[in-house]
Design a protein around this motif. Structure first.
Motif, PDB file in Angstrom:
ATOM      1  N   TYR A 132       3.269   1.590  -3.389  1.00  0.00           N
ATOM      2  CA  TYR A 132       2.606   1.874  -4.668  1.00  0.00           C
ATOM      3  C   TYR A 132       1.490   2.906  -4.563  1.00  0.00           C
ATOM      4  O   TYR A 132       0.782   3.155  -5.528  1.00  0.00           O
ATOM      5  CB  TYR A 132       2.075   0.578  -5.280  1.00  0.00           C
ATOM      6  CG  TYR A 132       3.199  -0.368  -5.641  1.00  0.00           C
ATOM      7  CD1 TYR A 132       3.989  -0.118  -6.756  1.00  0.00           C
ATOM      8  CD2 TYR A 132       3.490  -1.466  -4.857  1.00  0.00           C
ATOM      9  CE1 TYR A 132       5.038  -0.961  -7.086  1.00  0.00           C
ATOM     10  CE2 TYR A 132       4.534  -2.321  -5.177  1.00  0.00           C
ATOM     11  CZ  TYR A 132       5.307  -2.060  -6.288  1.00  0.00           C
ATOM     12  OH  TYR A 132       6.341  -2.886  -6.602  1.00  0.00           O
ATOM     13  N   GLY A 133       1.304   3.504  -3.411  1.00  0.00           N
ATOM     14  CA  GLY A 133       0.317   4.573  -3.254  1.00  0.00           C
ATOM     15  C   GLY A 133      -1.108   4.126  -3.493  1.00  0.00           C
ATOM     16  O   GLY A 133      -1.882   4.834  -4.142  1.00  0.00           O
TER      17      GLY A 133
ATOM     18  N   ASP B  81      -4.992   3.500  -3.064  1.00  0.00           N
ATOM     19  CA  ASP B  81      -6.058   4.373  -2.578  1.00  0.00           C
ATOM     20  C   ASP B  81      -7.143   3.524  -1.913  1.00  0.00           C
ATOM     21  O   ASP B  81      -7.595   2.533  -2.495  1.00  0.00           O
ATOM     22  CB  ASP B  81      -6.633   5.127  -3.773  1.00  0.00           C
ATOM     23  CG  ASP B  81      -7.738   6.084  -3.410  1.00  0.00           C
ATOM     24  OD1 ASP B  81      -7.998   6.293  -2.213  1.00  0.00           O
ATOM     25  OD2 ASP B  81      -8.358   6.632  -4.342  1.00  0.00           O
TER      26      ASP B  81
ATOM     27  N   ARG C 206       0.829  -1.213   0.000  1.00  0.00           N
ATOM     28  CA  ARG C 206       0.000   0.000   0.000  1.00  0.00           C
ATOM     29  C   ARG C 206       0.854   1.249   0.000  1.00  0.00           C
ATOM     30  O   ARG C 206       0.591   2.192  -0.748  1.00  0.00           O
ATOM     31  CB  ARG C 206      -0.920   0.021   1.227  1.00  0.00           C
ATOM     32  CG  ARG C 206      -2.044  -0.961   1.165  1.00  0.00           C
ATOM     33  CD  ARG C 206      -2.951  -0.807   2.346  1.00  0.00           C
ATOM     34  NE  ARG C 206      -2.230  -1.211   3.561  1.00  0.00           N
ATOM     35  CZ  ARG C 206      -2.725  -1.199   4.781  1.00  0.00           C
ATOM     36  NH1 ARG C 206      -3.950  -0.777   4.984  1.00  0.00           N
ATOM     37  NH2 ARG C 206      -2.029  -1.604   5.791  1.00  0.00           N
ATOM     38  N   SER C 207       1.878   1.269   0.843  1.00  0.00           N
ATOM     39  CA  SER C 207       2.696   2.476   0.949  1.00  0.00           C
ATOM     40  C   SER C 207       3.631   2.636  -0.251  1.00  0.00           C
ATOM     41  O   SER C 207       3.822   3.736  -0.746  1.00  0.00           O
ATOM     42  CB  SER C 207       3.491   2.469   2.252  1.00  0.00           C
ATOM     43  OG  SER C 207       4.363   1.356   2.297  1.00  0.00           O
TER      44      SER C 207
END
Length: 130
Positions: free
Chosen positions: A96-97, A99, A93-94
């Motif tokens: 690859y950003g 949402d 998650r962090s």
């Protein structure tokens, strides 16, 4: 000497018999109707091998499944396993950003970030998880 070689070659050609192939060799779909007519539906779920049946991807081998689903394509809802945002590992998650408003599917070692309204793939991330 030439005549001996020519005679030997002619004898070799005349002594060979044509190879007779079994039905379906070279054409994977030939003979398929025969198996169904005899009542053989294959093995596993819907004739799918057990390893591929577990993948829930329409009985596709992993290499072919990866080729089918790329950024900008529509992901079928039956493919893979749907994950909530919190089920996606934190480092993915962090890094690859990701949402929280998107949907996430895991299948064949890849996490697919999908637009929830259009079901179009926004991002494909290799994530071999154990």
């Amino acid at each position: 000497m030439k005549q001996i070689i020519i005679l030997a070659g002619t004898a070799a050609l005349l002594s060979t018999t044509p190879a007779i192939a079994k039905p379906g060799k070279g054409n994977p779909h030939a003979g398929h109707a025969n198996h169904q007519a005899m009542g053989h539906a294959g093995y596993g779920t819907g004739g799918c091998p057990p390893g591929l049946a577990k993948k829930n991807n329409g009985c596709l081998p992993p290499g072919q499944a990866k080729k089918l689903y790329n950024v900008g394509q529509r992901l079928p809802g039956s493919y893979g396993q749907m994950w909530s945002y919190n089920q996606v590992p934190y480092d993915l998650r962090s890094r690859y950003g990701f949402d929280p408003g998107d949907r996430y599917y895991y299948g064949d070692g890849y996490v697919y970030r999908v637009d929830p309204k259009t079901m179009l793939i926004r991002q494909v991330v290799s994530a071999l998880l154990r």
